[in-house]
Design a protein around this motif. Structure first.
Motif, mmCIF file in Angstrom:
data_model
loop_
_atom_site.group_PDB
_atom_site.id
_atom_site.type_symbol
_atom_site.label_atom_id
_atom_site.label_comp_id
_atom_site.label_asym_id
_atom_site.label_seq_id
_atom_site.Cartn_x
_atom_site.Cartn_y
_atom_site.Cartn_z
ATOM 1 N N SER A 62 -1.661 -10.233 -1.400
ATOM 2 C CA SER A 62 -2.878 -9.706 -0.785
ATOM 3 C C SER A 62 -2.835 -9.684 0.739
ATOM 4 C CB SER A 62 -4.101 -10.498 -1.257
ATOM 5 O OG SER A 62 -3.972 -11.865 -0.913
ATOM 6 N N ASN A 63 -1.918 -10.435 1.342
ATOM 7 C CA ASN A 63 -1.814 -10.439 2.805
ATOM 8 C C ASN A 63 -0.830 -9.394 3.332
ATOM 9 O OD1 ASN A 63 -3.668 -12.520 3.298
ATOM 10 N ND2 ASN A 63 -2.137 -14.082 2.834
ATOM 11 N N ILE A 111 -8.566 -4.042 -3.214
ATOM 12 C CA ILE A 111 -7.910 -4.563 -2.001
ATOM 13 C C ILE A 111 -6.939 -3.551 -1.393
ATOM 14 C CG2 ILE A 111 -8.066 -6.929 -2.868
ATOM 15 C CD1 ILE A 111 -4.935 -6.734 -3.198
ATOM 16 N N LEU A 161 -2.664 -11.068 -7.070
ATOM 17 C CA LEU A 161 -3.163 -10.837 -5.711
ATOM 18 C C LEU A 161 -2.830 -12.003 -4.789
ATOM 19 C CD1 LEU A 161 -6.695 -9.283 -6.356
ATOM 20 C CD2 LEU A 161 -4.462 -8.157 -6.215
ATOM 21 N N LYS A 184 -7.711 -16.473 -0.709
ATOM 22 C CA LYS A 184 -9.086 -15.999 -0.529
ATOM 23 C C LYS A 184 -9.730 -16.557 0.736
ATOM 24 C CE LYS A 184 -10.458 -17.130 -4.763
ATOM 25 N NZ LYS A 184 -9.235 -17.353 -5.533
ATOM 26 N N ILE A 236 -1.450 -1.811 1.721
ATOM 27 C CA ILE A 236 -1.305 -1.862 0.264
ATOM 28 C C ILE A 236 -1.649 -0.491 -0.315
ATOM 29 C CG2 ILE A 236 -2.129 -2.918 -1.873
ATOM 30 C CD1 ILE A 236 -2.846 -5.408 -0.191
ATOM 31 N N ILE A 286 -6.994 -3.703 -8.611
ATOM 32 C CA ILE A 286 -6.058 -3.559 -7.488
ATOM 33 C C ILE A 286 -6.617 -2.621 -6.418
ATOM 34 C CG2 ILE A 286 -4.773 -1.635 -8.510
ATOM 35 C CD1 ILE A 286 -3.236 -4.572 -6.521
ATOM 36 N N GLY A 331 -4.137 -5.808 -11.131
ATOM 37 C CA GLY A 331 -4.669 -6.570 -9.999
ATOM 38 C C GLY A 331 -5.321 -7.872 -10.392
#
Length: 323
Positions: free
Chosen positions: A279-280, A298, A275, A139, A284, A295, A270
């Motif tokens: 997430s990076n 993001i 995540l 985050k 996506i 989900i 999600g």
């Protein structure tokens, strides 16, 4: 001139891509430094050493021993420390893989130095490198610098692109004889539960299934899509807990961390723990019948619908494009 060591990691007679990314990371730390690779194993290592040179290493030290056939922290630790003590480098770089996460803290403790782990980007500010790494389950990000002592970092796979392969590059390859002794852990057999093909942690395309796939058979279309796209299959913790697939496929805070170019989340709600592991990813795509699924918050692209209808259509369309 400074000197940086790169600890390469191999599997089945070839180097993993993260080894070449580690060379690029070393160049990003100090473009003028001499890059010395370390290749370990129990077979002929010259070909792997030459590949490391083709990807930017200036020279390579190989250590061959029957006790390095499979990874143990004691065996690899002894071999790497022997090279470190001889070379006296200014820094060490290795991939943030399962082996890297186990080996590097032990090496750092023996060398009485710090360790910056899970680096995703390296920036130059003035005459020093800044290392960027995710925190709080991805985050936020923090920047770290090394003010004193040996620079020791691990890099997350698929974040720092390898240098361009140059078959014309040449460099010295030195075989070093190291007596690997006093290994208390003996690996008698290695059973791989992960699927054959692309390694999940280094795949450029990942198709991950969650509880929405409903069963082990529900993963079959995901494997077919992964095969068409040249990717790997992963899973959420929920799918693993439900016994739809093996835990070796788990992506998330307590599983593997992946950063592919394309991540397709299929039937995954999600949860924050999941995540944290994906997430990076660069792009996506979320497929879920629940339009309120977390989900989608993001995802770059979202498809609301039945995955068992959507996945076959995707496979058919991709096959038609490739035909």
């Amino acid at each position: 001139m400074s000197k940086l060591l790169v600890i390469a990691e191999g599997r089945d007679g070839t180097l993993r891509n993260v080894s070449y990314e580690a060379v690029a990371a070393a160049k990003a730390i100090d473009n003028e430094a001499e890059i010395v690779g370390i290749v370990l194993g129990n077979e002929a290592l010259d070909e792997q050493a030459q590949e490391l040179i083709h990807y930017g290493a200036d020279r390579v030290v190989t250590i061959k021993s029957d006790k390095l056939e499979t990874y143990t922290s004691e065996g690899y630790g002894q071999a790497v420390l022997a090279v470190v003590n001889e070379e006296s480098p200014d820094g060490i770089v290795m991939g943030h893989t399962s082996i890297g996460k186990d080996l590097t803290p032990k090496l750092a403790a023996k060398l009485d130095t710090g360790l910056i782990s899970d680096v995703v980007e390296i920036e130059q500010t003035g005459d020093r490198a800044e290392f960027i790494r995710p925190i709080y389950s991805g985050k936020a990000f923090e920047k770290k610098i090394i003010t004193d002592g040996l620079g020791f970092v691990t890099i997350r796979p698929n974040n720092i692109p390898p240098l361009e392969h140059d078959a014309s590059r040449s460099g010295e390859v030195t075989a070093k004889d190291v007596e690997v002794a006093d290994i208390r852990t003996i690996v008698k057999e290695v059973v791989r539960k992960a699927s054959e093909g692309v390694d999940l942690s280094e795949a450029n395309v990942v198709i991950a299934g969650g509880r929405g796939v409903k069963s082990a058979d529900g993963f079959k279309p995901l494997y077919e899509l992964a095969d068409v796209l040249g990717g790997a299959v992963g899973a959420s913790r929920g799918a693993c807990d439900a016994d739809y697939c093996d835990y070796s496929l788990q992506i998330g805070q307590t599983g593997k961390v992946v950063t592919p170019d394309l991540y397709i989340a299929v039937g995954i709600s999600g949860a924050i723990q999941h995540l944290a592991g994906m997430s990076n990813s660069k792009v996506i795509v979320a497929i879920n019948k629940d339009p309120e699924a977390n989900i989608f918050n993001i995802a770059d692209y979202g498809i609301v619908g039945d995955l068992f209808e959507i996945i076959p259509l995707l496979i058919e369309e991709i096959k038609a494009i490739k035909a």
